[in-house]
Design a protein around this motif. Structure first.
Motif, mmCIF file in Angstrom:
data_model
loop_
_atom_site.group_PDB
_atom_site.id
_atom_site.type_symbol
_atom_site.label_atom_id
_atom_site.label_comp_id
_atom_site.label_asym_id
_atom_site.label_seq_id
_atom_site.Cartn_x
_atom_site.Cartn_y
_atom_site.Cartn_z
ATOM 1 N N ARG A 1 0.821 -1.213 0.000
ATOM 2 C CA ARG A 1 0.000 0.000 0.000
ATOM 3 C C ARG A 1 0.856 1.264 0.000
ATOM 4 O O ARG A 1 0.383 2.339 0.374
ATOM 5 C CB ARG A 1 -0.978 0.022 1.173
ATOM 6 N N GLU B 1 -4.810 5.764 -3.834
ATOM 7 C CA GLU B 1 -6.059 5.039 -3.705
ATOM 8 C C GLU B 1 -6.350 4.691 -2.247
ATOM 9 O O GLU B 1 -7.495 4.720 -1.803
ATOM 10 C CB GLU B 1 -6.032 3.758 -4.552
ATOM 11 N N CYS B 2 -5.277 4.360 -1.518
ATOM 12 C CA CYS B 2 -5.450 4.008 -0.110
ATOM 13 C C CYS B 2 -5.534 5.251 0.770
ATOM 14 O O CYS B 2 -6.190 5.237 1.813
ATOM 15 C CB CYS B 2 -4.296 3.121 0.354
ATOM 16 N N CYS C 1 -8.354 -0.619 2.204
ATOM 17 C CA CYS C 1 -7.640 -0.558 0.928
ATOM 18 C C CYS C 1 -7.059 -1.948 0.646
ATOM 19 O O CYS C 1 -6.189 -2.413 1.381
ATOM 20 C CB CYS C 1 -6.532 0.487 0.974
ATOM 21 N N ASP C 2 -7.576 -2.608 -0.366
ATOM 22 C CA ASP C 2 -7.125 -3.959 -0.680
ATOM 23 C C ASP C 2 -6.362 -3.937 -2.006
ATOM 24 O O ASP C 2 -6.304 -2.924 -2.698
ATOM 25 C CB ASP C 2 -8.323 -4.905 -0.764
ATOM 26 N N TYR C 3 -5.783 -5.067 -2.360
ATOM 27 C CA TYR C 3 -4.984 -5.108 -3.586
ATOM 28 C C TYR C 3 -5.008 -6.522 -4.166
ATOM 29 O O TYR C 3 -5.320 -7.490 -3.504
ATOM 30 C CB TYR C 3 -3.546 -4.677 -3.305
ATOM 31 N N TYR D 1 -4.373 -1.731 -6.701
ATOM 32 C CA TYR D 1 -5.096 -1.390 -5.484
ATOM 33 C C TYR D 1 -6.539 -0.991 -5.781
ATOM 34 O O TYR D 1 -6.850 -0.442 -6.835
ATOM 35 C CB TYR D 1 -4.400 -0.216 -4.768
ATOM 36 N N TYR D 2 -7.422 -1.254 -4.814
ATOM 37 C CA TYR D 2 -8.799 -0.799 -4.903
ATOM 38 C C TYR D 2 -9.333 -0.607 -3.482
ATOM 39 O O TYR D 2 -8.838 -1.181 -2.519
ATOM 40 C CB TYR D 2 -9.671 -1.781 -5.688
ATOM 41 N N CYS D 3 -10.352 0.215 -3.398
ATOM 42 C CA CYS D 3 -10.867 0.630 -2.084
ATOM 43 C C CYS D 3 -12.166 -0.103 -1.762
ATOM 44 O O CYS D 3 -13.063 -0.195 -2.595
ATOM 45 C CB CYS D 3 -11.091 2.142 -2.076
#
Length: 728
Positions: free
Chosen positions: A272, A288-289, A296-298, A314-316
């Motif tokens: 992250r 993104e995080c 916040c994952d990936y 990454y995506y939220c």
């Protein structure tokens, strides 16, 4: 397509990806230059004092062009001084230009023997990223001091033009590596294959090169031969005592004095985070995080373009239970509006695109040329209907293969039915270049001016499709060629029908030559271009190669076009097409009707391969009735048969001026069928005892003149002679 667009927009609202590179200010020390020319210079490399880790990582930004256009970076250490092409923090490599070693095959010595020595430096040659290549003939070795590190042999074959390196005129091999030792200097040693290369005048080249550069840019072995340098990847290591960053956990590819070798560990920012792990505080939370309300994952994504490595996407994910509901309604309503708007926009764009494509096809298919040629004959073109592509697609069942009536050099003809119930023939032209467009437009212009019962009528055309379309009246009984050469037992062409068909063809050609407002030469008369309707009346078709001429013209000078076997030899030799050239082609059709034989046949002798030559020789050697069709012999009167044969004989004269006109041919055929006024056979042996006739040979043979004495007194079933006809 619209749903895909909506889904992409929804996904873009919900998911924020992290594929973009971090800002340049994250990669260098404060107040330091971040790039030189197009090359980014991240720490531990640097431009200027205190911007790099140590002197090995010092970079000089040099402008080598006299005009000050493009700046280029160089490793500034005096021992290296290599041009820097790229720095990869992720793979811990730099790409530099390396020299190419050369060996003169004729002189037997090295023309250049450069090398790179990386001893005592933090750089080593990357065995993962580089390969050893040899261009030319012979054997080359990669030497580490006195040890052979790698080598390959290239077989010499100058006639072989390979697009890749497969061992002929070029070879390649990988560089071995061990856990305890890395290659940090090399030189090239050449050992040519004397037996294969002593007489060679070429030069052999050998060098280390980045394998990715070879796969992207290397198309031919000789492409690299004229270049003095090739891209090379160096792996760099942080040695003990070089405190690069507190963000790098563990050791960073240290040289271990305890085991006497390099220990390689990757240095990267934590999960992250992004930035430069070699700078203290150089890693930052990804945007993104940083802006995420929840978790916040990936995901790990495999990257085929980066030597098989992975990158993180990454995506939220929010933890707020109410927010997904609000977002759901908002996105649902917005998506519905977006869908409706997109649908309207799609319809508008599609309609405009369709109109633009139709205009483009109209121009491409000769619409402007058609307008230009018909500007002086507007009445004729107004009689021709302009069909839409939808009408003709519906009429032909989307040009179903089962609807094909025939195929030729100018296109494919389909059977179709219009909405008013009329059966038509739709010709789909095979236009592949601009040179063919003129033929297509020419056919429209000519047919729009012609109104004759024995000429196929043009109903309309369509120019808004990718290939142009012509719509003709449908002729139901196929071609004359089919009826002559593939007769069935249930239907045979009688002598009366053959004579009637010949009269109708001659009348149509006479109309084109002399009755039209502008004379027209067909230029491709043959039995496959003569159609037969339900009453077996002849219809002349296919005007793709026809030409109209002004009244004061006597001939056309064109590229020779036509069908072998029907082609006028005089036109073939002079490229001048006259009305008598159509007469010659008609003469061949007339002989087909008489004999039932094809215009070209491999079963006949080489001298008589052409039907025209075969007919004339048979006539002159008193063998005419031996080659006639049985139906003709059984049904026709001998006087009529001989008269038609003599007429065909005159049409096939090599000298065009001695051939009759189509108007004269029509009158003679009418007199043969209905002798009005009465037909009288005049045997004038004193004046016409012998006929001097040019024999038509095949086009690749020499023509000659032969005197034929046609003695009527010897007429028999197998020996008939031409007669001279006069009218009272």
């Amino acid at each position: 397509m619209i749903m895909k667009l909506v889904l992409l927009l929804i996904i873009s609202f919900l998911c924020l990806t992290a594929e973009a590179s971090p800002p340049l200010e994250y990669l260098v020390k404060p107040n330091c230059q971040s790039q030189c020319g197009n090359v980014v210079i991240p720490f531990p490399f640097g431009i200027g004092e205190s911007c790099y880790l140590n002197e090995w990582y010092s970079v000089k930004c040099s402008d080598i062009s006299s005009g000050g256009a493009t700046a280029k970076p160089f490793l500034n250490h005096t021992k290296l001084n290599l041009e820097l092409l790229n720095v990869s923090l992720k793979h811990q490599t730099v790409t530099v230009y390396s020299p190419i070693a050369s060996y003169d095959q004729q002189g037997g010595g090295s023309t250049s023997q450069p090398s790179i020595n990386l001893d005592q430096s933090p750089f080593v040659f990357s065995s993962l990223d580089n390969i050893f290549m040899v261009l030319g003939c012979g054997h080359a070795q990669l030497m580490d001091h006195e040890n052979i590190w790698a080598g390959c042999t290239s077989i010499c074959n100058h006639s072989y033009t390979a697009q890749r390196c497969y061992g002929i005129n070029c070879c390649q091999t990988t560089i071995p590596s061990t856990d305890s030792y890395y290659l940090n200097n090399y030189r090239v040693s050449f050992a040519p294959d004397g037996e294969r290369n002593n007489d060679s005048t070429s030069t052999t080249h050998a060098f280390l090169v980045d394998r990715n550069w070879v796969s992207r840019n290397f198309t031919k072995p000789e492409d690299v031969a004229g270049v003095n340098y090739a891209p090379l990847s160096l792996f760099w290591m942080i040695k003990e005592g070089d405190n690069a960053s507190s963000d790098c956990k563990g050791t960073i590819a240290y040289y271990s004095s305890m085991i006497g070798s390099y220990v390689r560990y990757p240095c990267d920012c934590q999960v992250r985070q992004e930035g430069n792990p070699y700078l203290s505080g150089g890693c930052h939370v990804v945007k993104e995080c940083a802006n995420c309300w929840g978790t916040c994952d990936y995901n790990y994504e495999f990257d085929n373009q980066s030597s098989g490595s992975y990158h993180i996407e990454y995506y939220c994910m929010t933890k707020d239970r109410l927010r997904p509901l609000i977002l759901g309604f908002s996105i649902g309503g917005g998506s519905l509006l977006l869908l409706l708007g997109s649908f309207v926009l799609y319809k508008v764009v599609r309609k405009k695109r369709e109109i633009r494509r139709k205009r483009q096809f109209f121009k491409q298919n000769g619409g402007l040329l058609l307008e230009q040629q018909n500007s002086s004959n507007q009445v004729a073109i107004e009689k021709t209907k302009i069909f839409t592509s939808k009408e003709l697609e519906k009429a032909t069942d989307n040009f179903n293969l089962n609807r094909i009536l025939g195929q030729g050099g100018q296109g494919t003809v389909y059977k179709g039915m219009l909405t008013d119930g009329r059966i038509v023939a739709v010709k789909k032209s095979m236009i592949v270049d601009e040179s063919q467009i003129e033929h297509f437009i020419n056919e429209i212009v000519i047919l729009s001016q012609i109104n004759h019962r024995n000429i196929v009528g043009l109903l309309g055309c369509c120019l808004e499709t990718e290939v142009p379309l012509l719509v003709y009246e449908f002729i139901s009984n196929g071609t004359l060629f089919q009826r002559i050469h593939t007769q069935d037992a249930d239907f045979l062409l009688s002598w009366e029908m053959r004579l009637q068909i010949a009269i109708e063809i001659a009348g149509a050609l006479a109309y084109l030559h002399s009755a039209c407002s502008i004379p027209v030469y067909h230029r491709d008369i043959k039995s496959t271009n003569i159609l037969l309707d339900e009453k077996y009346r002849a219809k002349v078709s296919d005007f793709g190669t026809s030409r109209s001429i002004s009244i004061d013209q006597t001939h056309l000078t064109t590229l020779v076009q036509g069908t072998f076997g029907y082609l006028d030899p005089e036109y073939f030799q002079s490229s001048q097409f006259t009305e008598k050239s159509d007469v010659y082609s008609f003469g061949v059709v007339l002989v087909e009707l008489l004999t039932g034989q094809k215009p070209i046949s491999s079963t006949r002798s080489q001298e008589e391969k052409s039907l025209a030559t075969h007919f004339i020789l048979s006539l002159q050697e008193s063998r005419l009735f031996d080659i006639l069709d049985a139906q003709v012999v059984n049904e026709g009167r001998k006087e009529e048969i001989m008269a038609v044969a003599y007429l065909a004989y005159r049409c096939l004269n090599l000298n065009g001026r001695k051939r009759p006109t189509m108007k004269e041919v029509t009158l003679e055929l009418e007199h043969i069928r209905v002798p009005l006024p009465p037909l009288i056979v005049m045997q004038n042996f004193e004046e016409n005892e012998c006929i001097i006739m040019d024999i038509t040979r095949p086009l690749d043979s020499v023509s000659s003149s032969t005197m034929s004495c046609l003695n009527h007194s010897k007429v028999s079933s197998s020996d008939e002679q031409p007669l001279l006809f006069n009218t009272l």
